[in-house]
Design a protein around this motif. Structure first.
Motif, PDB file in Angstrom:
ATOM      1  N   UNK A 161       0.829  -1.207   0.000  1.00  9.58           N
ATOM      2  CA  UNK A 161       0.000   0.000   0.000  1.00  9.58           C
ATOM      3  C   UNK A 161       0.862   1.255   0.000  1.00  9.58           C
ATOM      4  N   UNK A 162       1.968   1.222   0.738  1.00  9.80           N
ATOM      5  CA  UNK A 162       2.897   2.354   0.760  1.00  9.80           C
ATOM      6  C   UNK A 162       3.401   2.655  -0.650  1.00  9.80           C
ATOM      7  N   UNK A 163       3.807   1.606  -1.380  1.00 11.80           N
ATOM      8  CA  UNK A 163       4.357   1.818  -2.718  1.00 11.80           C
ATOM      9  C   UNK A 163       3.300   2.410  -3.654  1.00 11.80           C
ATOM     10  N   UNK A 175      -0.527   6.208   6.345  1.00 14.44           N
ATOM     11  CA  UNK A 175       0.471   5.133   6.281  1.00 14.44           C
ATOM     12  C   UNK A 175       1.793   5.620   5.721  1.00 14.44           C
ATOM     13  N   UNK A 176       1.733   6.543   4.755  1.00 14.57           N
ATOM     14  CA  UNK A 176       2.973   7.061   4.168  1.00 14.57           C
ATOM     15  C   UNK A 176       3.878   7.647   5.228  1.00 14.57           C
ATOM     16  N   UNK A 177       3.365   8.576   6.014  1.00 16.52           N
ATOM     17  CA  UNK A 177       4.196   9.241   7.017  1.00 16.52           C
ATOM     18  C   UNK A 177       4.575   8.307   8.160  1.00 16.52           C
ATOM     19  N   UNK A 178       3.681   7.391   8.519  1.00 19.11           N
ATOM     20  CA  UNK A 178       3.996   6.450   9.598  1.00 19.11           C
ATOM     21  C   UNK A 178       5.226   5.630   9.245  1.00 19.11           C
ATOM     22  N   UNK A 187      14.147   9.072   1.260  1.00 20.39           N
ATOM     23  CA  UNK A 187      13.295   9.086   0.064  1.00 20.39           C
ATOM     24  C   UNK A 187      12.490   7.801   0.083  1.00 20.39           C
ATOM     25  N   UNK A 188      11.298   7.838  -0.516  1.00 18.91           N
ATOM     26  CA  UNK A 188      10.417   6.674  -0.452  1.00 18.91           C
ATOM     27  C   UNK A 188      11.053   5.420  -1.052  1.00 18.91           C
ATOM     28  N   UNK A 224      -5.013   0.894   5.339  1.00 16.21           N
ATOM     29  CA  UNK A 224      -4.534   0.104   6.472  1.00 16.21           C
ATOM     30  C   UNK A 224      -5.695  -0.561   7.196  1.00 16.21           C
ATOM     31  N   UNK A 225      -6.790   0.172   7.382  1.00 16.13           N
ATOM     32  CA  UNK A 225      -7.968  -0.399   8.038  1.00 16.13           C
ATOM     33  C   UNK A 225      -8.524  -1.570   7.237  1.00 16.13           C
ATOM     34  N   UNK A 226      -8.504  -1.459   5.921  1.00 18.94           N
ATOM     35  CA  UNK A 226      -9.002  -2.540   5.062  1.00 18.94           C
ATOM     36  C   UNK A 226      -8.116  -3.786   5.182  1.00 18.94           C
ATOM     37  N   UNK A 227      -6.817  -3.585   5.313  1.00 20.02           N
ATOM     38  CA  UNK A 227      -5.895  -4.712   5.486  1.00 20.02           C
ATOM     39  C   UNK A 227      -6.197  -5.454   6.776  1.00 20.02           C
ATOM     40  N   UNK A 228      -6.423  -4.724   7.853  1.00 25.50           N
ATOM     41  CA  UNK A 228      -6.703  -5.351   9.150  1.00 25.50           C
ATOM     42  C   UNK A 228      -8.048  -6.072   9.132  1.00 25.50           C
ATOM     43  N   UNK A 229      -9.032  -5.475   8.461  1.00 24.73           N
ATOM     44  CA  UNK A 229     -10.339  -6.128   8.354  1.00 24.73           C
ATOM     45  C   UNK A 229     -10.235  -7.427   7.566  1.00 24.73           C
ATOM     46  N   UNK A 230      -9.449  -7.399   6.489  1.00 27.71           N
ATOM     47  CA  UNK A 230      -9.265  -8.606   5.689  1.00 27.71           C
ATOM     48  C   UNK A 230      -8.507  -9.672   6.477  1.00 27.71           C
TER      49      UNK A 230
END
Length: 325
Positions: A161-163, A175-178, A187-188, A224-230
């Motif tokens: 998801x970050x990428x 999520x990016x900043x975390x 750099x990313x 991120x919330x969707x990942x945890x729900x899945x």
């Protein structure tokens, strides 16, 4: 006197349990996950831990009526099983023991060795259940093509998801900043250097990013919330498949519990609970009763056909622990 041993990727725990439910000694030793160091590691770790708990309790291995050893990866390499089965014999000096996968420890601890299903979600994920003396495992197929709902699985999808966010292929969220802050990225694209070059794709270090995905979800990151729900849905599916494989009837109540650090995330636990009851309305979801190492000792008693009675199990919940140095 029953010995329980719970092997793992970061440590191996030992528990010497009396028949009255009191704990004579507990200690920990190094990891018994031997894939990277060789199978001889298992014997070295077991010898150290057994020596420590016996010394604390003032006993010898000969005083152990039965022992259960939960070894990570047991059953996953057929050619290694004979060596692992034999490893405790020289240390104990007798054959009153059984070796199996450490998943059994989590099940036995969470449900007090009662019939039902335990789902594990730590670095990896799997279920183990027993019904009428028959055990069955589902999941645990490794991080490359399995371990759905595990810390590694969550972290890996968080990195994906970050990428996508960094590229602009997905809406940008917290999520990016975390991850930028946690990994101190200049750099990313340095994420590639960190994970693949510095960490060499290490399973444990990647899984350790799971809390950052949880943090992002807490800050309102939808991906991120969707990942945890899945993750919760995948873990519930593991349980439901195990129920079917064990032959539970449609109207039969099924005890379920859980173990592993991923369940410390309320989003994962709540999603798991909700989806579990959608799949079958006769699940009885319970909090874990005992830690896995105590579960290993309880299973040793069960294998010796001397399971602890109700009074002993109640005492076990409150007994002080003598920890070996």
């Amino acid at each position: 006197m029953f010995l329980g041993v719970d092997g793992g990727g970061t440590k191996t725990a030992f528990c010497l349990l009396r028949a009255d439910g009191s704990i004579a000694a507990e200690t920990t030793a190094a990891s018994s996950y031997y894939f990277s160091e060789g199978i001889d590691l298992v014997s070295r770790v077991l010898e150290e831990g057994i020596g420590a708990v016996c010394a604390t309790a003032g006993r010898t291995p000969a005083d152990i009526d039965f022992a259960f050893f939960g070894i990570p990866t047991y059953g996953e390499v057929s050619g290694d099983m004979a060596v692992l089965d034999a490893a405790p014999r020289k240390i104990l000096g007798h054959d009153r023991y059984r070796v199996d996968n450490d998943m059994v420890c989590g099940w036995s601890g969470s449900l007090g060795a009662a019939d039902g299903i335990n789902v594990i979600s730590g670095t990896g994920s799997m279920t183990y259940g027993e019904r009428a003396g028959r055990g069955h495992r589902v999941g645990g197929w490794s991080e490359l093509f399995g371990d759905e709902g595990s810390a590694y699985w969550i972290a890996s999808r968080g990195l994906q998801a970050f990428s996508r966010m960094s590229d602009g292929r997905a809406p940008r969220g917290p999520l990016l900043d975390v991850l930028r802050e946690h990994l101190e990225l200049a750099a990313d694209l340095d994420l590639i250097d960190v994970v693949l070059n510095r960490w060499q794709g290490d399973r444990g270090r990647i899984a350790a990013l799971c809390p950052q995905v949880i943090t992002a979800a807490d800050r309102g990151d939808e991906a991120a919330a969707a990942i945890l729900a899945e993750a919760g849905r995948e873990l519930a599916l593991l349980v439901d498949t195990t129920r079917s494989q064990l032959g539970y009837g449609a109207e039969e109540q099924v005890l379920v519990s859980y173990s592993g650090g991923t369940f410390n995330a309320p989003q994962v636990l709540s999603g798991f609970r909700a989806h579990l009851h959608e799949l079958h309305d006769r699940y009885d979801l319970r909090q874990p009763l005992y830690p896995p190492v105590v579960g290993a000792a309880l299973y040793a008693a069960k294998q010796a056909r001397s399971p602890l009675g109700a009074d002993a199990l109640e005492r076990l919940r409150t007994t002080p622990i003598a920890t070996a140095a």
